[in-house]
Design a protein around this motif. Structure first.
Motif, PDB file in Angstrom:
ATOM      1  N   VAL A  42       0.843  -1.202   0.000  1.00  0.00           N
ATOM      2  CA  VAL A  42       0.000   0.000   0.000  1.00  0.00           C
ATOM      3  C   VAL A  42       0.874   1.247   0.000  1.00  0.00           C
ATOM      4  O   VAL A  42       0.681   2.180  -0.781  1.00  0.00           O
ATOM      5  N   LEU A  43       1.878   1.207   0.841  1.00  0.00           N
ATOM      6  CA  LEU A  43       2.770   2.358   0.969  1.00  0.00           C
ATOM      7  C   LEU A  43       3.455   2.669  -0.365  1.00  0.00           C
ATOM      8  O   LEU A  43       3.543   3.830  -0.780  1.00  0.00           O
TER       9      LEU A  43
ATOM     10  N   PHE B 257       2.429   1.979  -3.380  1.00  0.00           N
ATOM     11  CA  PHE B 257       1.494   2.566  -4.343  1.00  0.00           C
ATOM     12  C   PHE B 257       1.204   4.023  -4.025  1.00  0.00           C
ATOM     13  O   PHE B 257       1.135   4.862  -4.920  1.00  0.00           O
ATOM     14  N   ILE B 258       1.054   4.336  -2.741  1.00  0.00           N
ATOM     15  CA  ILE B 258       0.795   5.732  -2.380  1.00  0.00           C
ATOM     16  C   ILE B 258       1.985   6.603  -2.760  1.00  0.00           C
ATOM     17  O   ILE B 258       1.842   7.656  -3.383  1.00  0.00           O
ATOM     18  N   LEU B 259       3.176   6.127  -2.434  1.00  0.00           N
ATOM     19  CA  LEU B 259       4.368   6.926  -2.721  1.00  0.00           C
ATOM     20  C   LEU B 259       4.528   7.138  -4.219  1.00  0.00           C
ATOM     21  O   LEU B 259       4.881   8.235  -4.664  1.00  0.00           O
TER      22      LEU B 259
ATOM     23  N   ALA C  95       2.184   7.265  -6.371  1.00  0.00           N
ATOM     24  CA  ALA C  95       1.165   8.204  -6.832  1.00  0.00           C
ATOM     25  C   ALA C  95       1.536   9.632  -6.445  1.00  0.00           C
ATOM     26  O   ALA C  95       1.266  10.573  -7.193  1.00  0.00           O
ATOM     27  N   VAL C  96       2.190   9.786  -5.294  1.00  0.00           N
ATOM     28  CA  VAL C  96       2.555  11.119  -4.832  1.00  0.00           C
ATOM     29  C   VAL C  96       3.733  11.671  -5.626  1.00  0.00           C
ATOM     30  O   VAL C  96       3.827  12.863  -5.884  1.00  0.00           O
TER      31      VAL C  96
ATOM     32  N   PRO D  44      -7.156   7.236  -9.441  1.00  0.00           N
ATOM     33  CA  PRO D  44      -6.434   7.334  -8.164  1.00  0.00           C
ATOM     34  C   PRO D  44      -5.670   6.031  -7.880  1.00  0.00           C
ATOM     35  O   PRO D  44      -5.973   4.993  -8.475  1.00  0.00           O
ATOM     36  N   TRP D  45      -4.743   6.136  -6.924  1.00  0.00           N
ATOM     37  CA  TRP D  45      -3.819   5.008  -6.728  1.00  0.00           C
ATOM     38  C   TRP D  45      -4.515   3.725  -6.320  1.00  0.00           C
ATOM     39  O   TRP D  45      -4.102   2.643  -6.666  1.00  0.00           O
ATOM     40  N   HIS D  46      -5.663   3.841  -5.586  1.00  0.00           N
ATOM     41  CA  HIS D  46      -6.244   2.593  -5.082  1.00  0.00           C
ATOM     42  C   HIS D  46      -6.869   1.767  -6.205  1.00  0.00           C
ATOM     43  O   HIS D  46      -6.934   0.559  -6.100  1.00  0.00           O
TER      44      HIS D  46
ATOM     45  N   TYR E 172      -4.136  -0.160  -7.276  1.00  0.00           N
ATOM     46  CA  TYR E 172      -3.778  -1.114  -6.224  1.00  0.00           C
ATOM     47  C   TYR E 172      -4.699  -2.320  -6.279  1.00  0.00           C
ATOM     48  O   TYR E 172      -4.246  -3.463  -6.182  1.00  0.00           O
TER      49      TYR E 172
ATOM     50  N   GLU F  73       5.351   0.901 -12.261  1.00  0.00           N
ATOM     51  CA  GLU F  73       4.882   0.629 -10.900  1.00  0.00           C
ATOM     52  C   GLU F  73       4.946  -0.830 -10.468  1.00  0.00           C
ATOM     53  O   GLU F  73       5.379  -1.140  -9.372  1.00  0.00           O
TER      54      GLU F  73
END
Lengths: 323, 608
Positions: A21-22, A24-26, A28-29, A61-63, A66, A286
């Motif tokens: 999860v981390l 994917f968030i990173l 995306a940021v 969005p990233w999710h 994910y 990714e």
């Protein structure tokens, strides 16, 4: 013991979930995305870029990405690399052998050098040998690996004794089996030394300190009184006690060597995982990045598990089942 | 299991005990070193005698002798061997070694020449082109090449299931090109309007072997074919008509090509090309490494950066190579102002209105260029190995470059004159103010990670200070910069570089007001200024005429408009240098493109 192993493996899953999860968030940021390179090329049509955006779900969005990824993972595949259009596992497997060989060799190199040196430094404490080896250890610890790698490449280029990089020479495909083996060995010498050097120094210091603790123990005096040869006392009895911290510490080696090798591989042009991961990170491919990060974590956990097992094996006082 | 562990433990410690014998280690090392001494050599290639195709092309180059291997280095490896997937130059280059297009661009003659098509006819309405394919050409696996392969390739290209970068090239005036098989060796293409770059762009796509890929095409898995995996495990599957085929591919290390035994080019003595036994491309991490490899004689050819020419040349006598001066490079570097009117989603203007007024004023842009000491930059950063750029087409592209465009050399006096003519005025402290009393300040975004950019930007900032203009330079990573200029349009000025292609049709995305890379104000529905409308008109006109001189004339006029209006402030173009070992014969170094573009004609002079 089996229960212990199973428990450890099961406890890894929540961790891996959190890390993925981390990542994917990173990703995306982080600014930009995979298609930036295509966007800056004048002859790639806009329609094509739009199609790719849809295909990779890059506008989402990233999710969303994910869940696509989790869906894949549940079915047993880690997704496809966007750069290479090849399953990620396939891509990683192309590179894993080279990195594993290098890591294994440098661990071996480090242990083979550090244990005897550490022991000798402890036995001959405060001698000139001890002083020189300490000096060497501090020097080796303070030089960053990538810099050592640069020095090694310079050395190779200046003397011509070793190849300046890579894993095999241009003629490799046309060599006999033994010729190929020798060719690999020749190419591995410098990267192994560069990657192992830092560990040599730190293991040596650990080994020396522990050895000094045990050298003054009662059982040593007893053994001496019984007339056991001095070498046997040192290398069989003291070493066996003193080696424990080294064994438990070796769990981290696998992981640190992997991260260290990213830099060294890039400097020394070594075709391992490091190169691949670096490229994937720069291009924000990714699925490759997340697979590589997860693999690093798995390596770390496996390393620690193996280290724990080894410790139990080498020290009968430790019982895993009770923890 | 545990018991086995324990049984092993004792001998291990015993071994450690005995290990004190370090000399053994030294002995093993010595043995290994002896082994290293016996290095392998590449054996000469045994060539099979296959009959020559009926329409074999006879090379104009001097006949050579077989043998030798040529080693090059690239800083990136191919990502795929499938032309429908390839996006980057490195993959395209690898694909070009084993696939041919219908036509190709000859970098010395600077014109389109036949490749798999031996000749062509253009219909009287100029909307249909009939290509006659070479007869008797075989794929590298021995199957015949026919019109069916060409039709298959274009069908795959336009298939909905297989999005690829070429589709857009072959959509002309909003409609995909038409293609049909006339007979076994003839195909006809039709375009919605007359389109003269057609013969050039038709050569971009490598023709695919139908017999190899038809199954995957029908199953919908064509994009998964011919990946790096194929090249690693089954290089024989990469079937083509090109001069080479893949012998072996090792990711991160090298790719080795061997001659295609069925290649369709021969020399005047009837020997089948190519002469080299093997073509080897090593993958290195960056261009510096390839420069070092070349300077130490380990590779045969390399591009040399202007700053490295002196250092590399020092080794020339030792390793028998020459560093050739190729003249200005094809890459152009420019700085531009955001001229996009309107507001973003949050209702904020892309550019503050008073700044937009400066940026859309051509005299303001001309003044900036007059005030920028590019001549000094060439001396200090490139040591004279670069030249001023005045036109949107690099002087390397001799056929299309217009040398007679308006020029804006360093002339701060003229810059001030221009600014004052537009109502700008100097106030206290030498700061420049516009006629509404706003101080002239702007931000320039540039991409980090290249050592020349900061030097250019700091010179620019100093020069602008002399004009009373405050410039703030911001460095962004490449991805962020691209996102800013092409999606969010939130910037005032930016600097970037592009590499140009051979035919100006490659630059449409920049030139046309509707273009995606019409950087200063992209994707306009209607041209917003008169001169942009005029440029659009000239671009379309140049594409409609098949008369080369007329086309050149249109493109020259387009360049004049660009240089007068300066939507992009052209900065400079470094000179290109290429190193090549002297032992290679038949070398003709073109002004642009690969140095070994004619690698099939290169042969080894054994005496050198």
């Amino acid at each position: 013991m089996l229960a212990f192993i199973i428990r450890r493996i099961l406890s890894a899953f929540p961790l891996l979930f959190g890390i993925s999860v981390l990542v994917f968030i990173l990703m995306a940021v982080a600014p930009g995305d995979f298609l930036d390179v295509a966007r800056s090329q004048e002859d790639i049509p806009a329609e094509y870029i739009e199609r790719m955006e849809q295909e990779f779900a890059l506008g989402e969005p990233w999710h969303t990405r994910y869940f696509i990824w989790v869906g894949n993972v549940v079915q047993g595949n880690l997704g496809e690399s966007w750069i290479y259009r090849v399953p990620v596992t396939e891509l990683l497997w192309q590179r894993i052998p080279a990195t594993l060989v290098l890591s294994a060799l440098s661990i071996l190199f480090a242990l083979c050098l550090a244990i005897p040196l550490g022991v000798l430094a402890a036995i001959y404490k405060d001698s000139i040998f001890d002083r020189i080896s300490s000096m060497f250890a501090y020097a080796a610890l303070s030089i960053p690996e990538f810099f050592l790698a640069l020095l090694a490449v310079m050395f190779a280029a200046q003397t011509g004794l070793f190849p300046t990089g890579g894993l095999s020479s241009v003629e490799h495909e046309f060599m006999s089996f033994w010729g190929r083996l020798a060719d690999y060995a020749h190419h591995l010498v410098l990267p192994t030394i560069v990657l192992g050097m830092g560990s040599v120094a730190s293991y040596m210091r650990i080994m020396r300190a522990n050895f000094l603790d045990y050298i003054r123990s009662d059982f040593v005096t007893t053994a001496r009184a019984k007339g056991v040869p001095e070498g046997r006392i040192m290398f069989l009895h003291v070493l066996r006690n003193a080696i424990n911290p080294l064994v438990s510490g070796s769990g981290f080696i696998l992981a640190t060597l992997l991260s260290g090798s990213i830099l060294v591989e890039n400097v020394m042009n070594y075709p391992g995982l490091g190169q691949l991961i670096f490229e994937a990170l720069m291009r924000q491919d990714e699925f490759v990045v997340v697979a590589a990060v997860l693999m690093g974590c798995v390596m770390l956990m496996l390393g620690n598990l193996i280290a724990d097992l080894l410790l139990a094996w080498s020290d009968p006082r430790i019982r895993l089942e009770k923890n | 299991m545990y018991a086995v562990f324990f049984a092993l433990k004792k001998p291990l410690f015993e071994f450690l005990y005995k290990f004190a014998a370090l000399p053994k280690l030294a002995l093993i090392t010595c043995l290994l070193l002896v082994l290293f001494a016996c290095k392998g050599e590449i054996p000469p290639l045994e060539r099979k005698d296959h009959p020559l195709p009926q329409d074999a092309e006879v090379s104009e180059a001097e006949p050579g002798i077989y043998g030798g291997f040529l080693v090059t280095a690239e800083s990136q490896q191919p990502r795929t061997f499938n032309p429908l997937v390839a996006e980057d130059a490195y993959s395209s280059q690898a694909i070009g070694r084993f696939l041919n297009g219908l036509t190709t661009y000859h970098p010395i003659k600077e014109e389109v020449v036949p490749e798999l098509a031996r000749s062509w006819e253009i219909s009287s309405d100029r909307k249909s082109i009939t290509l006659h394919l070479r007869r008797g050409v075989l794929w590298s696996d021995g199957e015949p090449f026919t019109a069916a392969d060409v039709i298959f390739t274009f069908k795959a290209l336009f298939d909905e299931r297989y999005p690829n970068r070429y589709q857009g090239q072959y959509i002309i005036a909003g409609e995909p090109i038409g293609f049909e098989k006339v007979d076994r060796h003839t195909v006809r293409f039709t375009t919605a309007r007359a389109y003269s770059p057609f013969l050039y762009v038709i050569g971009f796509i490598g023709i695919l072997p139908r017999h190899k890929l038809i199954d995957a095409y029908e199953q919908g898995t064509l994009l998964q074919e011919w990946s790096v995996r194929t090249a690693m495990h089954e290089p024989g599957e990469l079937v083509g008509t090109g001069p080479f085929r893949v012998h072996s591919f090792r990711p991160g290390q090298r790719i080795i090509y061997e001659p295609n035994p069925h290649y369709w080019r021969v020399d005047s003595k009837g020997q089948r090309l190519p002469y080299v036994d093997y073509l080897i491309t090593r993958f290195v991490q960056d261009r510096n490494t390839s420069t070092v490899l070349f300077a130490s004689g380990q590779i045969d050819a390399a591009d040399i950066a202007p700053g490295d020419v002196v250092g590399v040349s020092r080794n020339a006598p030792l390793h028998g190579f020459t560093v050739h001066h190729r003249g200005p490079a094809t890459g152009i570097r420019y700085l531009w102002f955001n001229q996009k009117p309107g507001v973003n989603e949050d209702g904020r203007p892309y550019v503050e209105p008073h700044k937009l007024e400066w940026f859309t004023n051509k005299y303001f842009r001309q003044a900036i260029l007059h005030g920028f000491n590019r001549e000094g930059l060439i001396q200090s950063v490139y040591f004279g190995r670069a030249e001023l750029l005045h036109s949107i087409i690099s002087p390397a592209n001799q056929r299309w470059h217009n040398p007679e465009v308006p020029k804006f050399p360093y002339d701060p006096g003229r810059a001030i004159e221009l600014l004052e003519g537009q109502g700008f005025e100097f106030r206290e402290g030498g700061q420049l103010y516009d006629k509404h009393g706003n101080p002239v300040i702007f931000d320039v975004y540039a991409s980090e990670g290249d050592d020349i950019t900061p030097q250019i930007m700091s010179t620019f900032r100093e020069n602008m200070r002399d004009l009373g203009i405050r410039v703030r330079v911001r460095y962004l990573d490449f991805g962020t910069l691209v996102a800013r200029i092409s999606r969010h349009f939130e910037y005032e000025a930016a600097m970037m570089g592009f590499t140009g292609g051979a035919d100006p049709s490659g630059g449409r995305a920049i030139y046309l007001s509707s273009g995606r890379l019409h950087l200063w104000n992209p994707e306009q529905e209607e041209p917003q200024t008169e001169w942009e409308a005029k440029v659009d008109e000239l671009v379309y006109a140049s594409e409609e005429t098949f008369d080369l001189e007329e086309r050149v004339d249109y493109v020259h006029r387009m360049q004049e408009i660009f240089s007068e209006q300066l939507p992009l402030l052209y900065l400079l173009t470094p000179h290109a240098y290429a190193g090549l070992k002297d032992k290679w014969q038949n070398v003709h170094i073109p002004a642009m493109g690969s140095v070994i573009w004619n690698v099939d004609e290169l042969y080894l002079d054994r005496e050198l």
